[in-house]
Design an enzyme around this catalytic site. Sequence first.
Site, short mmCIF file in Angstrom:
data_model
loop_
_atom_site.label_atom_id
_atom_site.label_comp_id
_atom_site.label_asym_id
_atom_site.label_seq_id
_atom_site.Cartn_x
_atom_site.Cartn_y
_atom_site.Cartn_z
N LYS A 79 -5.59 25.21 -5.20
CA LYS A 79 -7.03 25.58 -5.76
C LYS A 79 -7.07 26.64 -6.54
O LYS A 79 -8.19 27.00 -7.22
CB LYS A 79 -8.13 25.63 -4.18
CG LYS A 79 -8.07 24.64 -3.26
CD LYS A 79 -8.92 24.81 -2.21
CE LYS A 79 -8.72 24.13 -1.18
NZ LYS A 79 -9.11 22.80 -1.19
N GLN A 91 -11.67 29.42 -1.18
CA GLN A 91 -12.39 28.93 -2.14
C GLN A 91 -13.24 30.05 -3.01
O GLN A 91 -14.00 29.80 -3.70
CB GLN A 91 -13.82 28.12 -1.67
CG GLN A 91 -13.42 27.01 -0.97
CD GLN A 91 -12.98 25.87 -1.89
OE1 GLN A 91 -13.09 25.74 -3.08
NE2 GLN A 91 -12.52 24.61 -1.48
N ASP A 142 -10.91 33.24 5.31
CA ASP A 142 -10.46 32.07 4.62
C ASP A 142 -10.73 32.27 3.25
O ASP A 142 -12.16 31.89 2.96
CB ASP A 142 -11.12 30.84 5.55
CG ASP A 142 -10.44 29.28 4.47
OD1 ASP A 142 -9.86 29.60 3.61
OD2 ASP A 142 -10.72 28.42 5.19
N CYS A 186 -13.89 18.00 5.60
CA CYS A 186 -13.19 18.60 6.51
C CYS A 186 -14.04 19.65 7.25
O CYS A 186 -13.55 20.81 7.49
CB CYS A 186 -11.81 19.33 6.21
SG CYS A 186 -10.79 18.09 5.50
#
Length: 408
Positions: A228, A205, A202, A366
């Site tokens: 993002k 970020q 993932d 989250c």
Amino acid sequence: MSRLDDIAAIRAEFPQLSRLIHGKPLVYFDNANTAQKPRAVIDAVSGYFTEHNANVARAVHTLGEEATSLYEAARDKLARFVGARSREEVVFTRGTTESVNLVAYSFLRPTLKPGDEILVSRMEHHANIVPWQLIAAETGARVVPAPITDTGELDVEGTVALMNERTQLVGLVHVSNALGTINPVATIIAAAKARGIPSLIDGSQAVPHFKVDVAALDCDFYVLTGHKLFAPTGTGALIAKREHLDAMPPFMGGGEMIRRVSFEGTTFNDPPHKFEPGTPNIAGFIGLGAAVDWLEAVGMDAIAAREARLRDTMRAALGEVDGLRLIGTARERAAVFSFVVEGAHAHDLATLLDHEGVAVRSGHHCTHPTMQFFGVPATVRASLSFYNTEDEIAAFVAALAKVRRMLA
Ligand code: PLP
């Protein structure tokens, strides 16, 4: 010489950053939630609507061809930006959440059996937990949490020890949105690969902060979200190995993802179009292409270097605040800081900080399992980007001291 040396000029490209909030200059420290957009992205989006508005891949007229070529150019740009092996490996989605669900339902679910395991770390965003739980519940498989340490780092040995013949996929966040930890993804991908286990990273970020090379990482799946990455919401991607995309059945059916439809049977388009039914967020993806161009012009290495300095300044400044406990103290970290303050609720702090012009997030981010691990219901999270400044860090710390006095 980097364009970031003139930070005032860079900030002037982000119109939102010059806003006043409750009469104070905005200090935007909520970049892990969503990033602000440069003028180049805003112009690309409005340029599509004002000049090229048409559907993609359907019309032979000029506007249709322009829209299609701008949309497909965004795929080339993103493929280059993340080091994908080819443009065909880049499937456009609505964001990380949809990308993970696509892998869960199309790649993993068809072969998942009772007793199978999906290994994901305890610091995952819900987007990299819940889709696996849903398919596990349907098939009798199990989601196994990989351990983390008190510093908020992945317990690498403990994680590798949990990889076994039942493990069907390993999922890991590249940079934790709740803790700021940068995970040793290459080590975990290699360990999974050595055991024949596919991996999903993932990168939500990670891609906004440093150069990522998906081909070099050699994971099976890499997922990211556009908003993002300084692009519009409702955009994102799944970057997957071609062999998987060829073998995976479509996730959703409709127009554009087919080669031929008849009531006797339908044949599907080639990847990535097989996974992109219906009319996409054309303007959004054109904006994503513009965001990636903009980031490359500034330079991801320059961005990473500036953010490392901001991170160190912020870390030192937070260390001076009495009663502040950092949640997550990993050595390898991004400029993302979660913390709690003695005697003050996270939401109260965030609300009062807003009155001082400071935008931070409060809550569980989250990441309920991460919060449970650290025994806190919520944290305040300050997440910085390259356009933030040392002056803003000073303003933030002063605002924090002020609101604490108000809450005392
Ligand atoms: N993964 C991480 C690490 C995130 O920070 C986020 C967003 O907060 C997501 C996944 C979900 O992204 P999106 O809501 O854009 O799908």
